[in-house]
Design a protein around this motif. Structure first.
Motif, PDB file in Angstrom:
ATOM      1  N   HIS A  48       0.814  -1.214   0.000  1.00  0.00           N
ATOM      2  CA  HIS A  48       0.000   0.000   0.000  1.00  0.00           C
ATOM      3  C   HIS A  48       0.848   1.265   0.000  1.00  0.00           C
ATOM      4  CE1 HIS A  48       0.902  -0.346   4.276  1.00  0.00           C
ATOM      5  NE2 HIS A  48       0.619   0.932   4.374  1.00  0.00           N
ATOM      6  N   ASP A  49       2.095   1.191   0.478  1.00  0.00           N
ATOM      7  CA  ASP A  49       2.954   2.373   0.521  1.00  0.00           C
ATOM      8  C   ASP A  49       3.936   2.422  -0.658  1.00  0.00           C
ATOM      9  OD1 ASP A  49       4.473   0.233   1.313  1.00  0.00           O
ATOM     10  OD2 ASP A  49       5.378   1.240   3.027  1.00  0.00           O
ATOM     11  N   PHE A  50       3.728   1.581  -1.680  1.00  0.00           N
ATOM     12  CA  PHE A  50       4.606   1.557  -2.847  1.00  0.00           C
ATOM     13  C   PHE A  50       4.396   2.804  -3.694  1.00  0.00           C
ATOM     14  CE2 PHE A  50       5.118   0.655  -7.384  1.00  0.00           C
ATOM     15  CZ  PHE A  50       6.444   0.283  -7.423  1.00  0.00           C
ATOM     16  N   VAL A  51       5.500   3.442  -4.095  1.00  0.00           N
ATOM     17  CA  VAL A  51       5.455   4.585  -4.995  1.00  0.00           C
ATOM     18  C   VAL A  51       6.423   4.289  -6.132  1.00  0.00           C
ATOM     19  CG1 VAL A  51       5.865   7.055  -5.251  1.00  0.00           C
ATOM     20  CG2 VAL A  51       4.946   6.169  -3.109  1.00  0.00           C
ATOM     21  N   THR A  89      36.259  -0.679  -2.338  1.00  0.00           N
ATOM     22  CA  THR A  89      34.808  -0.842  -2.272  1.00  0.00           C
ATOM     23  C   THR A  89      34.332  -1.729  -3.405  1.00  0.00           C
ATOM     24  OG1 THR A  89      34.633   1.371  -1.352  1.00  0.00           O
ATOM     25  CG2 THR A  89      32.624   0.409  -2.218  1.00  0.00           C
ATOM     26  N   GLN A  90      33.361  -2.607  -3.103  1.00  0.00           N
ATOM     27  CA  GLN A  90      32.776  -3.484  -4.113  1.00  0.00           C
ATOM     28  C   GLN A  90      31.258  -3.405  -4.005  1.00  0.00           C
ATOM     29  OE1 GLN A  90      34.184  -5.538  -6.526  1.00  0.00           O
ATOM     30  NE2 GLN A  90      32.088  -5.874  -7.177  1.00  0.00           N
ATOM     31  N   ASN A  91      30.589  -3.153  -5.136  1.00  0.00           N
ATOM     32  CA  ASN A  91      29.130  -3.138  -5.176  1.00  0.00           C
ATOM     33  C   ASN A  91      28.640  -4.574  -4.999  1.00  0.00           C
ATOM     34  OD1 ASN A  91      26.438  -2.877  -5.713  1.00  0.00           O
ATOM     35  ND2 ASN A  91      26.691  -1.651  -7.544  1.00  0.00           N
ATOM     36  N   CYS A  92      27.727  -4.797  -4.062  1.00  0.00           N
ATOM     37  CA  CYS A  92      27.248  -6.147  -3.754  1.00  0.00           C
ATOM     38  C   CYS A  92      25.861  -6.432  -4.307  1.00  0.00           C
ATOM     39  CB  CYS A  92      27.235  -6.358  -2.244  1.00  0.00           C
ATOM     40  SG  CYS A  92      28.864  -6.245  -1.512  1.00  0.00           S
ATOM     41  N   GLU A  93      25.324  -5.549  -5.109  1.00  0.00           N
ATOM     42  CA  GLU A  93      23.977  -5.768  -5.636  1.00  0.00           C
ATOM     43  C   GLU A  93      24.004  -6.818  -6.724  1.00  0.00           C
ATOM     44  OE1 GLU A  93      21.392  -2.314  -6.275  1.00  0.00           O
ATOM     45  OE2 GLU A  93      23.200  -1.197  -5.787  1.00  0.00           O
ATOM     46  N   LEU A  94      23.059  -7.728  -6.652  1.00  0.00           N
ATOM     47  CA  LEU A  94      22.924  -8.740  -7.691  1.00  0.00           C
ATOM     48  C   LEU A  94      21.973  -8.258  -8.778  1.00  0.00           C
ATOM     49  CD1 LEU A  94      23.577 -11.615  -8.588  1.00  0.00           C
ATOM     50  CD2 LEU A  94      21.645 -12.395  -7.244  1.00  0.00           C
ATOM     51  N   ARG A  95      20.935  -7.499  -8.387  1.00  0.00           N
ATOM     52  CA  ARG A  95      19.928  -7.008  -9.324  1.00  0.00           C
ATOM     53  C   ARG A  95      19.555  -5.574  -8.954  1.00  0.00           C
ATOM     54  NH1 ARG A  95      18.516 -12.055  -7.756  1.00  0.00           N
ATOM     55  NH2 ARG A  95      18.468 -13.611  -9.388  1.00  0.00           N
ATOM     56  N   LEU A  96      18.921  -4.882  -9.885  1.00  0.00           N
ATOM     57  CA  LEU A  96      18.385  -3.568  -9.573  1.00  0.00           C
ATOM     58  C   LEU A  96      17.127  -3.727  -8.753  1.00  0.00           C
ATOM     59  CD1 LEU A  96      18.761  -1.855 -13.040  1.00  0.00           C
ATOM     60  CD2 LEU A  96      20.275  -1.674 -11.082  1.00  0.00           C
ATOM     61  N   PHE A  97      16.872  -2.848  -7.819  1.00  0.00           N
ATOM     62  CA  PHE A  97      15.657  -2.912  -7.032  1.00  0.00           C
ATOM     63  C   PHE A  97      15.339  -1.521  -6.510  1.00  0.00           C
ATOM     64  CE2 PHE A  97      16.925  -2.349  -2.611  1.00  0.00           C
ATOM     65  CZ  PHE A  97      18.289  -2.431  -2.735  1.00  0.00           C
ATOM     66  N   GLN A  98      14.124  -1.391  -5.984  1.00  0.00           N
ATOM     67  CA  GLN A  98      13.716  -0.117  -5.426  1.00  0.00           C
ATOM     68  C   GLN A  98      13.361  -0.302  -3.971  1.00  0.00           C
ATOM     69  OE1 GLN A  98      10.377   1.729  -7.279  1.00  0.00           O
ATOM     70  NE2 GLN A  98      10.103   3.171  -5.631  1.00  0.00           N
ATOM     71  N   ARG A  99      13.896   0.552  -3.141  1.00  0.00           N
ATOM     72  CA  ARG A  99      13.524   0.501  -1.722  1.00  0.00           C
ATOM     73  C   ARG A  99      12.115   1.043  -1.562  1.00  0.00           C
ATOM     74  NH1 ARG A  99      18.140   0.476   2.002  1.00  0.00           N
ATOM     75  NH2 ARG A  99      19.982   0.341   0.726  1.00  0.00           N
ATOM     76  N   PRO A 100      11.378   0.506  -0.601  1.00  0.00           N
ATOM     77  CA  PRO A 100      10.022   1.041  -0.376  1.00  0.00           C
ATOM     78  C   PRO A 100      10.067   2.414   0.250  1.00  0.00           C
ATOM     79  CG  PRO A 100      10.527  -0.743   1.164  1.00  0.00           C
ATOM     80  CD  PRO A 100      11.696  -0.617   0.237  1.00  0.00           C
TER      81      PRO A 100
END
Length: 100
Positions: A48-51, A89-100
């Motif tokens: 419900h709080d997704f934008v 520094t190393q980026n640890c993200e496997l995929r793109l995502f959006q924080r709520p």
């Protein structure tokens, strides 16, 4: 009753209200089921709080870093040699995502 529907042109409308507040639900359609299972769209209800984002963010603060002494590294350039320690520094993200 806590649940109501607004009347439009003498008929019940298609928007539901709970205690006078409009109920709004968003769904995300992701692919389809296999033909053998009916071939229907796969739908998931969003929080419900997704934008939705106005842009795709390709970097985030999910990273790992370590500070090492300069003497522990053998391949440093002349500018880095001036500093007693270096941060890696190393980026640890496997995929793109959006924080709520």
């Amino acid at each position: 009753s806590h649940i109501s529907v607004m009347s439009v042109d003498g008929r019940d409308g298609d928007v539901a209200y709970v205690d006078g507040q409009r109920v709004s639900v968003q769904y995300l359609r992701v692919g389809q089921e296999e033909k053998s299972m009916g071939g229907r769209s796969r739908k998931f209800q969003l929080r419900h709080d997704f934008v939705p984002a106005s842009k795709i963010q390709t970097e985030d603060d999910i990273s790992a870093s370590i500070i090492v002494p300069r003497t522990a590294l053998s391949n440093t350039n002349a500018e880095e040699v001036l500093h007693p320690s270096l941060k890696m520094t190393q980026n640890c993200e496997l995929r793109l995502f959006q924080r709520p």
